[in-house]
Design an enzyme around this catalytic site. Structure first.
Site, PDB file in Angstrom:
ATOM      1  N   HIS A  40      15.814  10.171  -8.815  1.00 28.95           N
ATOM      2  CA  HIS A  40      15.355   8.828  -8.387  1.00 28.95           C
ATOM      3  C   HIS A  40      15.450   9.134  -6.704  1.00 28.95           C
ATOM      4  O   HIS A  40      16.211   9.326  -6.192  1.00 28.95           O
ATOM      5  CB  HIS A  40      16.037   7.679  -8.813  1.00 28.95           C
ATOM      6  CG  HIS A  40      15.594   6.271  -8.374  1.00 28.95           C
ATOM      7  ND1 HIS A  40      15.379   5.800  -7.260  1.00 28.95           N
ATOM      8  CD2 HIS A  40      14.717   5.691  -9.339  1.00 28.95           C
ATOM      9  CE1 HIS A  40      14.460   4.582  -7.434  1.00 28.95           C
ATOM     10  NE2 HIS A  40      14.069   4.654  -8.680  1.00 28.95           N
TER      11      HIS A  40
ATOM     12  N   ARG B  27      10.280   7.615  -9.120  1.00 28.11           N
ATOM     13  CA  ARG B  27      10.646   8.641 -10.349  1.00 28.11           C
ATOM     14  C   ARG B  27       9.525   8.763 -11.028  1.00 28.11           C
ATOM     15  O   ARG B  27       8.481   8.142 -11.096  1.00 28.11           O
ATOM     16  CB  ARG B  27      11.869   8.185 -11.140  1.00 28.11           C
ATOM     17  CG  ARG B  27      11.969   6.810 -11.630  1.00 28.11           C
ATOM     18  CD  ARG B  27      13.158   6.408 -12.453  1.00 28.11           C
ATOM     19  NE  ARG B  27      13.178   5.174 -12.649  1.00 28.11           N
ATOM     20  CZ  ARG B  27      13.964   4.301 -13.497  1.00 28.11           C
ATOM     21  NH1 ARG B  27      14.190   5.177 -14.559  1.00 28.11           N
ATOM     22  NH2 ARG B  27      13.947   3.196 -13.671  1.00 28.11           N
TER      23      ARG B  27
ATOM     24  N   LYS C  81       6.381   6.558 -13.040  1.00 28.18           N
ATOM     25  CA  LYS C  81       6.691   4.927 -12.761  1.00 28.18           C
ATOM     26  C   LYS C  81       5.585   4.645 -11.337  1.00 28.18           C
ATOM     27  O   LYS C  81       4.763   5.509 -11.121  1.00 28.18           O
ATOM     28  CB  LYS C  81       8.134   5.024 -12.264  1.00 28.18           C
ATOM     29  CG  LYS C  81       9.092   5.221 -13.525  1.00 28.18           C
ATOM     30  CD  LYS C  81       9.991   4.321 -13.835  1.00 28.18           C
ATOM     31  CE  LYS C  81       9.539   2.840 -14.285  1.00 28.18           C
ATOM     32  NZ  LYS C  81      10.511   1.891 -14.418  1.00 28.18           N
TER      33      LYS C  81
ATOM     34  N   ASP D  83       5.791   1.682  -5.041  1.00 21.51           N
ATOM     35  CA  ASP D  83       6.540   0.606  -4.686  1.00 21.51           C
ATOM     36  C   ASP D  83       6.654   0.747  -3.127  1.00 21.51           C
ATOM     37  O   ASP D  83       7.222   1.733  -2.839  1.00 21.51           O
ATOM     38  CB  ASP D  83       7.805   0.553  -5.528  1.00 21.51           C
ATOM     39  CG  ASP D  83       8.744  -0.797  -5.087  1.00 21.51           C
ATOM     40  OD1 ASP D  83       8.521  -1.231  -3.835  1.00 21.51           O
ATOM     41  OD2 ASP D  83       9.759  -1.041  -5.800  1.00 21.51           O
TER      42      ASP D  83
ATOM     43  N   CYS E 179       9.098   0.061  -1.315  1.00 22.93           N
ATOM     44  CA  CYS E 179      10.451   0.372  -0.743  1.00 22.93           C
ATOM     45  C   CYS E 179      10.691   1.914  -0.609  1.00 22.93           C
ATOM     46  O   CYS E 179      11.230   2.448   0.263  1.00 22.93           O
ATOM     47  CB  CYS E 179      11.501  -0.340  -1.411  1.00 22.93           C
ATOM     48  SG  CYS E 179      11.646   0.355  -3.072  1.00 22.93           S
ATOM     49  N   TYR E 180       9.905   2.578  -1.616  1.00 26.88           N
ATOM     50  CA  TYR E 180      10.041   3.858  -1.503  1.00 26.88           C
ATOM     51  C   TYR E 180       9.265   4.527  -0.197  1.00 26.88           C
ATOM     52  O   TYR E 180       9.486   5.893  -0.097  1.00 26.88           O
ATOM     53  CB  TYR E 180       9.651   4.473  -2.729  1.00 26.88           C
ATOM     54  CG  TYR E 180      10.276   4.086  -3.907  1.00 26.88           C
ATOM     55  CD1 TYR E 180      11.566   4.349  -4.033  1.00 26.88           C
ATOM     56  CD2 TYR E 180       9.388   3.547  -5.222  1.00 26.88           C
ATOM     57  CE1 TYR E 180      12.315   3.471  -5.074  1.00 26.88           C
ATOM     58  CE2 TYR E 180      10.242   2.927  -6.249  1.00 26.88           C
ATOM     59  CZ  TYR E 180      11.786   3.144  -6.168  1.00 26.88           C
ATOM     60  OH  TYR E 180      12.549   2.366  -7.102  1.00 26.88           O
TER      61      TYR E 180
ATOM     62  N   ASP F 158       6.678  -4.731  -2.400  1.00 33.96           N
ATOM     63  CA  ASP F 158       6.508  -3.768  -3.576  1.00 33.96           C
ATOM     64  C   ASP F 158       5.120  -3.372  -3.617  1.00 33.96           C
ATOM     65  O   ASP F 158       4.697  -2.120  -3.230  1.00 33.96           O
ATOM     66  CB  ASP F 158       7.198  -4.269  -4.779  1.00 33.96           C
ATOM     67  CG  ASP F 158       6.960  -3.521  -6.017  1.00 33.96           C
ATOM     68  OD1 ASP F 158       6.055  -2.519  -5.874  1.00 33.96           O
ATOM     69  OD2 ASP F 158       7.560  -3.591  -7.049  1.00 33.96           O
TER      70      ASP F 158
ATOM     71  N   ASP G 101      10.408  -9.783   0.411  1.00 31.35           N
ATOM     72  CA  ASP G 101      11.893 -10.050   0.524  1.00 31.35           C
ATOM     73  C   ASP G 101      12.255  -9.046   1.824  1.00 31.35           C
ATOM     74  O   ASP G 101      11.391  -7.986   2.119  1.00 31.35           O
ATOM     75  CB  ASP G 101      12.586  -9.747  -0.669  1.00 31.35           C
ATOM     76  CG  ASP G 101      12.189  -8.255  -1.171  1.00 31.35           C
ATOM     77  OD1 ASP G 101      12.143  -7.227  -0.501  1.00 31.35           O
ATOM     78  OD2 ASP G 101      11.939  -8.372  -2.644  1.00 31.35           O
TER      79      ASP G 101
ATOM     80  N   HIS H 246      12.124  -5.201   1.004  1.00 34.37           N
ATOM     81  CA  HIS H 246      10.954  -4.369   0.996  1.00 34.37           C
ATOM     82  C   HIS H 246      10.407  -4.493   2.280  1.00 34.37           C
ATOM     83  O   HIS H 246       9.597  -3.480   2.963  1.00 34.37           O
ATOM     84  CB  HIS H 246       9.931  -5.078   0.044  1.00 34.37           C
ATOM     85  CG  HIS H 246      10.251  -4.615  -1.321  1.00 34.37           C
ATOM     86  ND1 HIS H 246      11.068  -5.393  -2.151  1.00 34.37           N
ATOM     87  CD2 HIS H 246       9.708  -3.649  -2.253  1.00 34.37           C
ATOM     88  CE1 HIS H 246      10.865  -4.839  -3.230  1.00 34.37           C
ATOM     89  NE2 HIS H 246      10.285  -3.922  -3.213  1.00 34.37           N
TER      90      HIS H 246
HETATM   91  C1  FPP Z   1      15.523   1.714 -10.028  1.00 35.93           C
HETATM   92  O1  FPP Z   1      15.083   0.558 -10.321  1.00 35.93           O
HETATM   93  C2  FPP Z   1      16.163   1.863  -8.898  1.00 35.93           C
HETATM   94  C3  FPP Z   1      17.320   2.845  -8.824  1.00 35.93           C
HETATM   95  C4  FPP Z   1      17.808   3.549 -10.080  1.00 35.93           C
HETATM   96  C5  FPP Z   1      18.127   3.244  -7.497  1.00 35.93           C
HETATM   97  C6  FPP Z   1      18.295   1.637  -6.686  1.00 35.93           C
HETATM   98  C7  FPP Z   1      19.009   2.180  -5.312  1.00 35.93           C
HETATM   99  C8  FPP Z   1      18.693   1.942  -4.113  1.00 35.93           C
HETATM  100  C9  FPP Z   1      17.168   1.360  -3.818  1.00 35.93           C
HETATM  101  C10 FPP Z   1      19.507   1.944  -2.987  1.00 35.93           C
HETATM  102  C11 FPP Z   1      20.710   2.923  -3.123  1.00 35.93           C
HETATM  103  C12 FPP Z   1      21.078   3.226  -1.549  1.00 35.93           C
HETATM  104  C13 FPP Z   1      22.267   2.864  -0.773  1.00 35.93           C
HETATM  105  C14 FPP Z   1      22.528   3.228   0.509  1.00 35.93           C
HETATM  106  C15 FPP Z   1      23.161   1.953  -1.363  1.00 35.93           C
HETATM  107  P1  FPP Z   1      13.858   0.080 -11.218  1.00 35.93           P
HETATM  108  O2  FPP Z   1      13.893   0.764 -12.489  1.00 35.93           O
HETATM  109  O3  FPP Z   1      13.475  -1.411 -11.148  1.00 35.93           O
HETATM  110  O4  FPP Z   1      12.557   0.783 -10.303  1.00 35.93           O
HETATM  111  P2  FPP Z   1      11.666   1.927 -10.664  1.00 35.93           P
HETATM  112  O5  FPP Z   1      10.764   1.769 -11.784  1.00 35.93           O
HETATM  113  O6  FPP Z   1      10.840   2.173  -9.208  1.00 35.93           O
HETATM  114  O7  FPP Z   1      12.330   3.237 -10.721  1.00 35.93           O
END
Ligand code: FPP
Ligand code: K
Length: 480
Positions: A290, A338, A341, A344, A346-347, A389, A396, A399
């Site tokens: 991820h 990942r 998916k 977004d 934030c990525y 996102d 928020d 993001h």
């Molecule tokens: C999946 O969410 C998201 C994660 C598995 C990891 C989230 C972790 C962080 C954003 C930050 C970690 C960093 C620090 C420094 C603590 P989802 O399934 O809702 O999103 P997706 O579909 O985009 O994978």
């Protein structure tokens, strides 16, 4: 909302903007600063409509699998939501000279200032995340170019009661310490800067707290008895590097009973085990790769030593490069976290900011920074301020912070150069102080001069100066 209309088709929307002379006059009247530019808004849009469409067409994948799945359906739905924003300007934002929405600096700043204020009762569930809300908002504001030093006292007062007597920070007074809260609290205090903020951190109890997180297999847990994952390793090293905390484990660290002596024992090996068959990095060995964990893994190794050495030593870089470059969605331009998916905003950071680190190690970047910036400016800015996102989502602080950090990493060239900041960073965990900005991105620009975000440190994700000032302060100090 009564009378709300759906997003019109992009080309008709563009026509509407071009022909809406009232709106152009209105803009020219109300915003003298941009008046000259907006007398010509029709021409600008005309010129760039064709360019935007050509861009979209060039980015649409020519190969399409005919198998329909839940994943392919949600992807198509996402594209339908995002495309009108890439092709047109449904938010009616002022456009930059490239025909893309300008960075809505004041609106985003107003949004973040609000995020630092009071919350309604139903937000009580977010209390444990308070340090994060503070960090995201402060980092977003500094990235937008705002001075936060007038908030210094507020920041120090916020975190004093959330520091646990046995070390580390919780979400607030009386809460158990957690490495994520500790990370966000320390970054906020380092951004606040100054002796009072620095000295508010009990570094000795922090050392002991981090010592309790160190595990016999090399990794770190997020809390006593909590989950062991790569966030823990990254957060611990960020805190240690900024606060110049000794690398030797404290005498009471449980890992000492198993023969370990330093925080780095078996750490590289443990991080290495987080790389998956896909090439990406997962939370812990055996999990799914991820983007957020990839940044943590790369960041952790880049604190342990120069990325040129550590990344090539512990990761299969060609495989990682393949996975990372597959994260950019096309034609959206933004990244997903990942495989299979959705894009977004934030990525933009979690994946986008992996690039400078990877590039330092292998010398090449396989990503399209212009396309990422297009996504951020066109699709990730909320009409009312704050970043998001994807279109249709609420803004928020999270993001907002990470879209802006990603935009900064796209606009500036962050490079590793050991000669940087020669007076600091020579001792333990000093590698992050070998980064600097070496000019601007030299590829196709889609942001105007007013759309620049400030330079952001590629590992600490705070202003360079804030990180260096803090490290300098604690390098000069003897003992705790
Ligand atoms: C999946 O969410 C998201 C994660 C598995 C990891 C989230 C972790 C962080 C954003 C930050 C970690 C960093 C620090 C420094 C603590 P989802 O399934 O809702 O999103 P997706 O579909 O985009 O994978
Ligand atoms: K240095």
């Amino acid at each position: 909302m009564a009378g709300q209309t759906s997003v019109p088709a992009p080309s008709s929307r563009l026509q509407e903007i071009v022909s809406d002379s009232n709106r152009i006059e209105e803009l020219s009247d109300t915003d003298n600063e941009y008046a000259d530019e907006y007398e010509d808004v029709g021409t600008v849009v005309d010129q760039h409509e064709a360019a935007n469409m050509a861009y979209i067409n060039s980015m649409i994948s020519p190969i399409r699998d005919s198998l329909e799945t839940e994943t392919s359906i949600t992807q198509d739905e996402t594209l339908a939501v995002v495309l009108p924003f890439l092709e047109g300007n449904p938010n009616d934002f002022l456009l930059n000279t490239f025909g893309l929405p300008k960075l809505q600096r004041e609106k985003h700043a107003a949004f973040l200032h609000q995020a630092l204020g009071d919350y309604p009762a139903q937000m009580a569930a977010m209390d444990a995340a308070r340090p994060w809300l503070v960090y995201w908002s402060l980092q977003g504001l500094t990235a937008l170019g705002y001075d936060i030093s007038d908030m210094r006292d507020r920041i120090v007062e916020t975190f004093l009661p959330s520091q646990h007597p046995d070390g580390g920070y919780g979400g607030g007074h009386g809460q158990l310490p957690h490495l994520a809260a500790t990370y966000a609290a320390v970054l906020s205090l380092v951004m606040a800067g100054g002796t009072t903020a620095y000295e508010s951190v009990n570094r000795k109890s922090m050392w002991h707290y981090l010592g309790r997180m160190k595990q016999v297999d090399g990794g770190f847990t997020m809390a006593p008895g909590g989950e062991e994952d790569i966030r823990g390793a990254f957060c611990a090293l960020v805190v240690m590097s900024l606060l110049n905390i000794p690398l030797d484990l404290p005498p009471d660290a449980p890992a000492r009973a198993h023969g370990m002596t330093t925080f780095l024992d078996k750490l590289g090996e443990w991080v290495s085990r987080c790389q998956t068959f896909e090439g990406g990095i997962s939370a812990a060995p055996g999990n799914e790769a991820h983007g957020a964990y990839a940044f943590c893994g790369l960041g952790c190794l880049s604190i342990m030593g120069p990325p040129t050495e550590t990344l090539n030593k512990y990761f299969d870089m060609p495989l990682l490069l393949h996975w990372l470059s597959s994260r950019q969605c096309s034609p959206e331009g933004g990244y997903n976290g990942r495989t299979n998916k959705l894009v977004d905003g934030c990525y933009s950071h979690w994946v986008g900011s992996c690039w400078p680190l990877v590039e330092a190690a292998v010398g090449k970047e396989v990503s399209n920074r212009s396309a990422l910036a297009r996504y951020i400016l066109s699709a990730a800015q909320h009409k009312k301020g704050g970043l998001i996102d994807k279109p249709g989502k609420r803004a928020d602080a999270y993001h907002t912070c990470y879209n802006l950090a990603g935009l900064s990493a796209a606009q500036h060239k962050n490079v590793y150069d050991e000669a940087t900041a020669p007076d600091i960073g020579k001792s333990e965990l000093g590698a992050p102080f070998g980064w600097k900005v070496d000019g601007l991105f030299e590829g196709e620009r889609v942001w105007g001069d007013e759309d620049f975000v400030e330079e952001v440190h590629p590992i600490f994700v705070i202003p360079y100066q804030a990180a260096e000032d803090c490290r300098r302060y604690f390098e000069a100090k003897e003992g705790f």
